[in-house]
Design a protein around this motif. Structure first.
Motif, PDB file in Angstrom:
ATOM      1  N   PHE A 157      20.277  58.297 -14.859  1.00  0.00           N
ATOM      2  CA  PHE A 157      19.653  58.775 -13.623  1.00  0.00           C
ATOM      3  C   PHE A 157      18.234  59.211 -13.938  1.00  0.00           C
ATOM      4  CE2 PHE A 157      18.618  62.216 -10.681  1.00  0.00           C
ATOM      5  CZ  PHE A 157      19.084  61.753  -9.463  1.00  0.00           C
ATOM      6  N   ILE A 158      17.231  58.510 -13.392  1.00  0.00           N
ATOM      7  CA  ILE A 158      15.845  58.862 -13.681  1.00  0.00           C
ATOM      8  C   ILE A 158      15.392  59.905 -12.674  1.00  0.00           C
ATOM      9  CG2 ILE A 158      14.598  57.079 -12.358  1.00  0.00           C
ATOM     10  CD1 ILE A 158      13.054  56.603 -15.150  1.00  0.00           C
ATOM     11  N   GLN A 159      14.825  61.013 -13.194  1.00  0.00           N
ATOM     12  CA  GLN A 159      14.548  62.188 -12.346  1.00  0.00           C
ATOM     13  C   GLN A 159      13.152  62.154 -11.718  1.00  0.00           C
ATOM     14  OE1 GLN A 159      15.703  64.911 -15.602  1.00  0.00           O
ATOM     15  NE2 GLN A 159      17.302  65.680 -14.252  1.00  0.00           N
ATOM     16  N   HIS A 160      12.770  60.968 -11.205  1.00  0.00           N
ATOM     17  CA  HIS A 160      11.442  60.790 -10.625  1.00  0.00           C
ATOM     18  C   HIS A 160      11.524  59.823  -9.441  1.00  0.00           C
ATOM     19  CE1 HIS A 160       9.953  62.625 -14.369  1.00  0.00           C
ATOM     20  NE2 HIS A 160      10.909  61.907 -14.937  1.00  0.00           N
ATOM     21  N   THR A 161      10.439  59.802  -8.612  1.00  0.00           N
ATOM     22  CA  THR A 161      10.487  59.005  -7.384  1.00  0.00           C
ATOM     23  C   THR A 161       9.437  57.896  -7.325  1.00  0.00           C
ATOM     24  OG1 THR A 161       9.036  60.547  -6.238  1.00  0.00           O
ATOM     25  CG2 THR A 161      11.402  60.975  -6.086  1.00  0.00           C
ATOM     26  N   SER A 162       8.749  57.636  -8.438  1.00  0.00           N
ATOM     27  CA  SER A 162       7.799  56.518  -8.436  1.00  0.00           C
ATOM     28  C   SER A 162       8.022  55.613  -9.647  1.00  0.00           C
ATOM     29  CB  SER A 162       6.357  57.023  -8.351  1.00  0.00           C
ATOM     30  OG  SER A 162       6.130  58.051  -9.278  1.00  0.00           O
ATOM     31  N   CYS A 163       9.274  55.535 -10.082  1.00  0.00           N
ATOM     32  CA  CYS A 163       9.693  54.605 -11.121  1.00  0.00           C
ATOM     33  C   CYS A 163      11.166  54.289 -10.826  1.00  0.00           C
ATOM     34  CB  CYS A 163       9.515  55.197 -12.514  1.00  0.00           C
ATOM     35  SG  CYS A 163      10.361  56.769 -12.725  1.00  0.00           S
ATOM     36  N   ALA A 164      11.812  53.456 -11.626  1.00  0.00           N
ATOM     37  CA  ALA A 164      13.197  53.075 -11.315  1.00  0.00           C
ATOM     38  C   ALA A 164      13.934  52.632 -12.568  1.00  0.00           C
ATOM     39  CB  ALA A 164      13.211  51.956 -10.276  1.00  0.00           C
ATOM     40  N   LEU A 165      15.250  52.560 -12.451  1.00  0.00           N
ATOM     41  CA  LEU A 165      16.102  52.011 -13.505  1.00  0.00           C
ATOM     42  C   LEU A 165      16.845  50.813 -12.931  1.00  0.00           C
ATOM     43  CD1 LEU A 165      17.711  55.135 -15.214  1.00  0.00           C
ATOM     44  CD2 LEU A 165      15.879  53.694 -16.112  1.00  0.00           C
ATOM     45  N   SER A 166      17.019  49.780 -13.745  1.00  0.00           N
ATOM     46  CA  SER A 166      17.730  48.594 -13.282  1.00  0.00           C
ATOM     47  C   SER A 166      18.362  47.887 -14.472  1.00  0.00           C
ATOM     48  CB  SER A 166      16.743  47.657 -12.575  1.00  0.00           C
ATOM     49  OG  SER A 166      17.418  46.594 -11.947  1.00  0.00           O
ATOM     50  N   LEU A 167      19.108  46.842 -14.162  1.00  0.00           N
ATOM     51  CA  LEU A 167      19.648  45.963 -15.201  1.00  0.00           C
ATOM     52  C   LEU A 167      19.089  44.583 -14.933  1.00  0.00           C
ATOM     53  CD1 LEU A 167      23.182  47.383 -14.923  1.00  0.00           C
ATOM     54  CD2 LEU A 167      22.009  47.206 -17.110  1.00  0.00           C
ATOM     55  N   ASN A 168      18.551  43.937 -15.976  1.00  0.00           N
ATOM     56  CA  ASN A 168      18.086  42.577 -15.772  1.00  0.00           C
ATOM     57  C   ASN A 168      17.994  41.840 -17.097  1.00  0.00           C
ATOM     58  OD1 ASN A 168      16.711  40.260 -14.347  1.00  0.00           O
ATOM     59  ND2 ASN A 168      16.738  41.780 -12.694  1.00  0.00           N
ATOM     60  N   GLU A 169      17.379  40.684 -17.053  1.00  0.00           N
ATOM     61  CA  GLU A 169      17.298  39.770 -18.193  1.00  0.00           C
ATOM     62  C   GLU A 169      16.742  40.475 -19.440  1.00  0.00           C
ATOM     63  OE1 GLU A 169      16.051  35.868 -20.130  1.00  0.00           O
ATOM     64  OE2 GLU A 169      15.026  37.793 -19.960  1.00  0.00           O
ATOM     65  N   ASN A 170      17.400  40.274 -20.576  1.00  0.00           N
ATOM     66  CA  ASN A 170      17.010  41.015 -21.780  1.00  0.00           C
ATOM     67  C   ASN A 170      16.299  40.173 -22.840  1.00  0.00           C
ATOM     68  OD1 ASN A 170      19.033  39.470 -22.857  1.00  0.00           O
ATOM     69  ND2 ASN A 170      20.480  41.153 -23.175  1.00  0.00           N
ATOM     70  N   TRP A 171      15.840  38.954 -22.475  1.00  0.00           N
ATOM     71  CA  TRP A 171      15.277  38.079 -23.501  1.00  0.00           C
ATOM     72  C   TRP A 171      13.794  37.811 -23.307  1.00  0.00           C
ATOM     73  CZ3 TRP A 171      16.932  37.237 -28.090  1.00  0.00           C
ATOM     74  CH2 TRP A 171      16.398  36.208 -28.850  1.00  0.00           C
ATOM     75  N   ASP A 172      13.453  37.145 -22.186  1.00  0.00           N
ATOM     76  CA  ASP A 172      12.085  36.665 -21.978  1.00  0.00           C
ATOM     77  C   ASP A 172      11.214  37.745 -21.332  1.00  0.00           C
ATOM     78  OD1 ASP A 172       9.789  35.289 -21.438  1.00  0.00           O
ATOM     79  OD2 ASP A 172      10.711  33.768 -20.151  1.00  0.00           O
ATOM     80  N   GLU A 173      10.149  38.170 -22.035  1.00  0.00           N
ATOM     81  CA  GLU A 173       9.298  39.235 -21.463  1.00  0.00           C
ATOM     82  C   GLU A 173       8.521  38.759 -20.243  1.00  0.00           C
ATOM     83  OE1 GLU A 173       6.433  40.624 -24.353  1.00  0.00           O
ATOM     84  OE2 GLU A 173       6.214  38.626 -25.206  1.00  0.00           O
ATOM     85  N   ASP A 174       8.414  37.443 -20.056  1.00  0.00           N
ATOM     86  CA  ASP A 174       7.786  36.912 -18.839  1.00  0.00           C
ATOM     87  C   ASP A 174       8.542  37.358 -17.585  1.00  0.00           C
ATOM     88  OD1 ASP A 174       5.810  35.623 -20.221  1.00  0.00           O
ATOM     89  OD2 ASP A 174       6.616  33.595 -19.987  1.00  0.00           O
TER      90      ASP A 174
END
Lengths: 197, 197, 197
Positions: free
Chosen positions: C92-109
């Motif tokens: 749980f991120i304690q801020h309102t102008s950023c976020a946490l998510s799950l996504n692709e873990n390989w290509d930095e593009d």
């Protein structure tokens, strides 16, 4: 007289043996008159809540791009839900180009409109045909799929109440597939809560 | 002599009775010298954590389209939070055309801007007036509401620490209503965690 | 004869003492033949699941606008995960102008494309230069950051299975920073589940 004394000793010894070997029985007999007078509180074992976890992987029916109502498929795969008086079901899709959500469970037009709306929010190409994305090796629909997945989310958490999912009348569990080509997706289902005693 | 032997026998039997009927007392006396020397660990019953669940339905104040800060309303409805040393609060809105989120808790302009921004992301009509949606029987604001609901989400999960929600300084609980007409919405609140002993 | 009787009495008394003072030992000897014949169910203490909570605050490495893969940083900060047979991790991120998510873990593009796509979905200014937002005192990137935060979400809940996060092969934990200027962000990590006994 000596014979009599010996008899008493034997009775006492037998009595002591009984107490030592069956203390619960003795305690029961000993406290019976009192327990008949005073009402007893229920034994501890019955009042302690049973906290429990259940976890299993569910493989969804293979689908291509679209929004799918999977409530029945999910509930059928999780008969364990019935055992929980109160709890939570976490459904977590183990992929990054599809999503799980909760939405309208009646009109299939809503599901078709949703897929189209997400295409407008995360389009494959700009109107003028300019390349939008660096990441395109896996197909033009891949990067938009990752964006939609981040927007909608990979998991839902649904309350359990009295052995059932506490969803609203019009709420259903949605699996949103964002890739054009059919994919088979896996969900990790985690149930936790207080079971019926 | 025979008389003396009998006395010893009686003392031994009384002693045995005492041990058998009051084993805890006997154990206490027996181990007293040792327990005075060594400090004893706290009894198991006190150190076992109390795991607990609480669940209740909250009816939100009726609202029309807009973003609303409902932190106070929610916290007031859930005094149970205070009993939890560590845990999680899950708030689940049982509808598909509104949403729950966490966002800025100070400037009401942020809430007005949010509602407008979501209207741009999921508009009711195309700029050129072309119909965007198949599903329109329930009003032009209904399908955009379903899209916004999928984008923002129907639930939030907030950590509990020392009897309070562990939100950041500027974080508040938001209820976002996407329908133009006022609606009364229900939230299923599920608290779980380790209670104070 | 009298001497013999006394001997028996002493043996019986010693035996009784032994039973009274070491009832567990006596019970073990007494039930040994039966326990050798019938296989015994595991004792209750071993089969009772150990329910547990762990909670700690993690400070993320300071970052400016961008999408960051933080799986290793998070897992390293939470060695407790290894102790759980089944459970859930809530970040749980304690801020309102950023976020946490799950996504692709390989290509930095994918991460660079995601940040750009969110800028298109919640732009700072209209194409024609018209002010989009009421709330602008904290910079042109602040209100778009709040919108992206609402769209992506402040938290993720990830299943734990056999001491590991049950993420898919290509899934990683993402921290999305929406402010241009570097910010240091705090995550409240809450682990719950059934521990190994």
């Amino acid at each position: 007289m000596p014979q009599q004394t010996s008899d008493i000793k034997i009775i006492v010894l037998v009595f002591l043996f009984m107490i030592t070997l069956f203390p619960n029985l003795f305690h029961y007999i000993w406290t019976l008159p009192l327990s008949l007078i005073f009402s007893r509180s229920p034994p501890l074992a019955d009042s302690t809540p049973i906290m429990s976890w259940a976890q299993k992987q569910i493989t969804l029916q293979e689908q291509s791009r679209g929004s799918y109502l999977v409530t029945d498929e999910i509930v059928k795969a999780l008969p364990e839900i019935r055992n929980y008086k109160v709890g939570l079901l976490n459904l977590f899709i183990q992929h990054t180009s599809c999503a799980l959500s909760l939405n309208e469970n009646w009109d299939e037009d809503v599901r078709a409109d949703m897929s189209d709306a997400l295409d407008r929010i995360a389009p494959e190409y700009l109107v003028k045909g300019k390349e939008l994305y660096r990441h395109s090796a896996e197909g033009a629909d891949d990067m938009p799929a990752h964006i939609k997945s981040a927007l909608i989310g990979a998991s839902v958490t649904i309350p359990i109440q009295n052995g059932k999912l506490a969803t609203g009348t019009w709420q259903g569990i949605w699996y949103l597939e964002f890739r054009a080509r059919p994919h088979q997706r896996k969900i990790m289902a985690t149930i936790q809560g207080e079971k019926y005693t």
